[in-house]
Motif scaffolding. Structure first.
Motif: not given
Ligand code: NAI
Ligand code: MG
Length: 343
Positions: A277-290, A321-328
């Protein structure tokens, strides 16, 4: 090399680390797969898991692998319960002299117009490592040098002009944050930053750090670009994370002359690790910085657009507040990129 100039073939050391690092890093790499880029990923195991197995959180061999790569993409590691443990991240920052810590703070969704970047000096200040321990006192030495201040100010001015690797395209006003009314070290920092900004033709203001904290809470939208010393930047950037919905959204880059490390601001979050359930957005935006750092600005923008669209559609993890998983969430971002590319 790098810092926004295109690289032909890239080699990235990938550190998942511990806890949710093992969940958010594969999610970010799934998003990277949405592009057909010539990027070699080299997995490197460091952190608490390795320490438990081998007694060492990082080895010289790991540093050799890092040296053979262009940059590091990093998840998070758990600090081992060892009083003599020296932070792996601090060691990497020192080894590669990653002097600029860049933390974009951008509100997501409507009604939130917060959009500024904190440029934090990453190698000196209160984290100089020079400490004198007496029986009833400890003196921690705050080191501010002209060279250290000059290079972070130069970096901030390049960002202000919008022509550095990862952030923004419009000219920005620079806020120089310090405590020069009390600390002579801050007087040097302020003076050097002002002279660099004047020389580079960047409009600036200066602000005391306590006043900055106050204004960040009351009126965060007024800020565009902040440059500050190590400890002040550390504290202000965590505070800023709270303004935009939490650690699950905050990306960062540690930049040096010719090397960089990209990582979400959050840690290994043992309280939610393994639950998906971890939010992957922080990692995904770090990838965008890369991607931006290595000259792939279009792809970087595509990641940002896809993240905005996915969040606007309500595809979110429970921390938002969502219900999605990290992978979703990662899959939705990747699918949004693939859809855009197909049109
Ligand atoms: P943390 O950032 O891991 O977690 C703080 C709180 O935020 C927790 O409640 C966690 O569940 C939540 N959180 C963090 N990231 C999230 C995400 N992506 N999605 C949803 N919720 C999220 O900080 P904490 O708990 O202080 O530290 C845990 C471990 O991580 C410690 O061993 C610490 O030393 C290490 N750490 C490592 C860092 C790194 O590797 N760069 C940075 C900060 C901490
Ligand atoms: Mg911190």
């Amino acid at each position: 090399m790098s810092n926004g100039e295109p690289m032909s073939r890239m080699k990235v050391a990938v550190v998942e680390g511990d806890g949710i690092g093992k969940e958010v890093v594969p999610s970010a790499l799934r998003v990277l797969d949405a592009f057909s880029l010539d990027i070699e990923e080299v997995p490197v195991e460091i952190g608490y898991g390795k320490w438990k197995r081998t007694g060492k959180a990082i080895t010289d061999g790991d540093f050799n692998i890092f040296e053979s790569c262009d940059c590091i993409f990093f998840g998070a590691i758990t600090t081992p319960p060892d009083p003599s443990y020296k932070s792996v991240l601090v060691r990497i920052r020192q080894q590669f002299d990653l002097y600029a810590n860049i933390r974009p703070v951008k509100g997501m969704g409507s009604g939130n117009n917060i959009d500024f970047t904190i440029v934090r000096e990453n190698t000196e200040g209160m984290y100089s490592g020079i400490e004198h321990v007496f029986p009833d006192a400890v003196h921690s030495t705050r080191v501010i040098t002209r060279r250290g201040s000059e290079r972070i100010a130069e970096y901030a001015c390049l960002l202000a002009r919008g022509n550095k690797g990862h952030e923004g395209n419009n000219r920005k006003r620079l806020t120089i944050v310090h405590k020069a009314n009390i600390l002579r070290s801050c007087r040097l920092f302020r003076e050097v930053c002002i002279s660099v900004a004047d020389r580079r033709g960047i409009s600036w203001e200066d602000m005391l750090v306590d006043a900055t904290a106050h204004r960040l809470v009351l009126d965060p939208e007024r800020f565009e670009l902040i440059v500050t010393t190590n400890l002040f930047g550390d504290i202000l950037s965590d505070m800023a994370a709270a303004l935009i919905g939490g650690l699950g959204l905050c990306a960062s880059a540690n930049i040096g002359e010719d090397y960089a490390l990209f990582e979400p601001v959050h840690g290994s979050a043992p309280d939610i690790a393994g639950k998906g359930i971890a939010n992957p957005i922080a990692a995904i935006l770090s990838l965008a910085m890369m991607l931006k750092w290595c000259g792939k600005a279009e792809e970087s923008d595509a990641v940002h657009d896809a993240v905005s669209r996915v969040m606007a559609a309500g595809v979110m993890t429970p921390d938002l507040g969502g219900r999605c998983s990290t992978a979703e969430v990662a899959e939705a971002v990747a699918a949004a990129i693939e859809k855009e590319q197909a049109t």
